[in-house]
Design an enzyme around this catalytic site. Structure first.
Site, short mmCIF file in Angstrom:
data_model
loop_
_atom_site.label_atom_id
_atom_site.label_comp_id
_atom_site.label_asym_id
_atom_site.label_seq_id
_atom_site.Cartn_x
_atom_site.Cartn_y
_atom_site.Cartn_z
N HIS A 168 0.65 -0.64 0.03
CA HIS A 168 -0.26 0.18 0.45
C HIS A 168 0.75 0.93 0.22
O HIS A 168 0.71 1.91 -0.58
CB HIS A 168 -1.24 -0.07 1.22
CG HIS A 168 -2.08 1.03 1.33
ND1 HIS A 168 -1.47 2.23 1.71
CD2 HIS A 168 -3.52 0.75 0.93
CE1 HIS A 168 -2.80 3.31 1.43
NE2 HIS A 168 -3.77 2.75 0.89
N CYS A 169 2.18 0.76 0.24
CA CYS A 169 2.54 2.40 0.68
C CYS A 169 3.19 3.28 -0.17
O CYS A 169 2.93 3.87 0.17
CB CYS A 169 4.04 2.19 1.63
SG CYS A 169 3.08 1.71 3.84
N ILE A 170 4.25 2.43 -1.08
CA ILE A 170 4.88 3.09 -2.43
C ILE A 170 3.67 3.38 -3.33
O ILE A 170 3.65 4.66 -3.82
CB ILE A 170 6.10 2.25 -2.75
CG1 ILE A 170 6.81 1.64 -1.86
CG2 ILE A 170 6.73 3.18 -3.56
CD1 ILE A 170 7.29 2.28 -0.35
N ASP B 26 -0.05 5.54 -1.40
CA ASP B 26 0.30 6.42 -0.74
C ASP B 26 0.68 8.05 -1.10
O ASP B 26 -0.06 9.18 -1.07
CB ASP B 26 0.79 6.46 0.46
CG ASP B 26 -0.06 5.17 1.64
OD1 ASP B 26 -0.79 5.00 1.41
OD2 ASP B 26 1.19 5.21 2.31
N PRO B 27 1.32 8.02 -2.06
CA PRO B 27 1.64 9.39 -2.62
C PRO B 27 1.15 10.06 -3.37
O PRO B 27 1.37 11.29 -3.48
CB PRO B 27 3.73 8.82 -3.36
CG PRO B 27 4.06 7.47 -2.68
CD PRO B 27 2.27 6.59 -2.37
#
Length: 420
Positions: free
Chosen positions: A260-262, A265-266
């Site tokens: 999910h993060c990379i 999220d951005p």
């Protein structure tokens, strides 16, 4: 007196580690989710989370934890933490429907004095502009009648060194009193609380962390493409640069970014900046580069086969590792999916080996699973190493495989083995 010290909304890879630590700290914890399969599994002692074993779950159940579909448990909980997914929609815009749904459930059951914390990653301003109006719709006022805060999750699935307890917890409150109340709550569970001045600062901290990684991964991914054409071993250059004891952090290229993060999220940060009327060029360029990597990997497979007078059409291709991280079962946003999709469109005969995944589908079509690594790589025209699970015998792959494209830089290059 409340029935529960903590209610966790969203019983996934963020919510369950939080519930586990809270139970370990002696708190009375209940979990709430809208998925009946999760509720049944948890109450039966069956974990579906990499970082939570069945034994962990049994211990939690023995110490009073339970999971429920009944939102009224929120009315008798002193603290409510929202840990629901925040994906992107089809147009790559933030999808806050789960946050809005969870916040609505809290609003229907909110009582005076409750602490409400949002942990779901989102754009700066969400806690104040989206969550707060919903929570206040029942007549209670944030900062006066109940406490409201944002504390970004920092769970790293499969990380053996850093878990929830020993990872510093950033906390921002709607008011200073809200921040202090939330800080006191998390101090029971984590070794270090990092208070910031407001919810927006806490929301931005999470996006900054992930955008930093996103941009740097894109940098080495783009370098991998032109270093291949220049005949430069980028992997060796990265290791050499990493010997510098200051001013450099090692990032490695790969077949794309997952989780999910990379990849997600951005885009929440880019969305926020675009509302100001201009693009966030670093993030959007990084997104473009990282999303291009799966097609580049497929192009490299084509070139490798071509050099050995073979076509992708009809070639047997085995994918090693289809999860987004090593040694876990998490497949969210895995780059293996677009890689497989493109290979299938070119006519490849796909199979996969992954000790953490029992079955795997691409657009609804089952991809055959192989249990024997040696047989799989010996039989394949080309082996594509997408994830370096510890269970993979690298020496076996090097000795048995006919042709290999190594996207993780862990195999020895040679006539039959190429690195990304």
């Amino acid at each position: 007196m409340t029935d529960f010290d903590l209610a966790v909304i969203g019983l996934g890879y963020v919510g369950m580690p939080l519930a586990k630590e809270a139970v370990a700290a002696g708190l009375r914890v209940v979990g709430y989710d809208v998925d009946p399969r999760k509720i049944d599994a948890l109450n039966s002692g069956r974990s579906y989370i990499d970082d939570l074993t069945d034994a962990d779950l049994e211990h939690m159940l023995a110490n009073g934890f339970s999971a429920t579909l009944d939102e009224t448990v929120l009315a008798t909980s002193g603290t409510i933490v929202i840990c629901v997914p925040t994906p992107l929609d089809e147009d790559h815009r933030p999808d806050l429907s789960a946050v809005e749904g969870a916040t609505g459930a809290v609003a229907r059951n909110l009582t005076a004095g409750t602490l409400v914390v949002l942990e779901s990653t989102t754009w700066p301003g969400t806690t104040d502009e989206v969550a707060r109006p919903i929570l206040e719709s029942g007549g209670l006022t944030a900062g006066a009648d109940f406490h409201l805060a944002f504390s970004p999750e920092r769970i790293d699935p499969g990380n053996p060194k850093f878990g929830l307890r020993n990872t510093p917890k950033v906390v921002g409150g709607f008011t200073s009193a809200c921040r202090d109340r939330a800080s006191e709550f998390y101090a029971q569970l984590v070794e270090q609380v990092v208070p910031v001045s407001g919810t927006r600062e806490a929301e931005m901290a999470k996006l900054l962390e992930n955008t930093y990684r996103h941009v740097n991964i894109a940098l080495v991914n783009e370098m991998a493409i032109f270093c291949d054409e220049l005949g430069i071993n980028l992997w060796e250059s990265i290791e050499a640069a990493a010997t510098k004891p200051f001013g450099f952090q090692k990032f490695l290229p790969g077949p794309g970014v997952g989780g999910h993060c990379i990849p997600v999220d951005p885009s929440y940060l880019s969305y926020t900046v675009r509302k100001l009327g201009y693009p966030f060029r670093f993030v959007e360029l990084a997104q473009e580069i990282n999303e291009r990597m799966p097609s580049y990997v497929v192009n490299r497979v084509q070139r490798l086969l071509n050099r050995h007078k073979k076509a992708v059409n009809g070639a047997k291709v085995v994918l090693l590792g289809v999860t987004y991280k090593p040694d876990i079962a998490d497949e969210r946003e895995t780059p293996a999916l677009p890689v497989a999709r493109a290979l299938l469109e070119l006519g490849a005969e796909l199979s996969f080996v992954d000790p953490h995944v029992r079955e795997w589908k691409v657009d609804g079509a089952q991809v055959p699973r192989q249990d024997d690594l040696a047989e799989a790589v010996e039989d394949a025209d080309v082996t594509l190493l997408l994830q370096q699970h510890a269970a993979f015998d690298l020496d076996l792959i090097e000795s048995k495989a006919r042709l290999v494209l190594d996207t993780r830089g862990v195999l020895t290059e040679g006539e039959r083995i190429e690195r990304l």
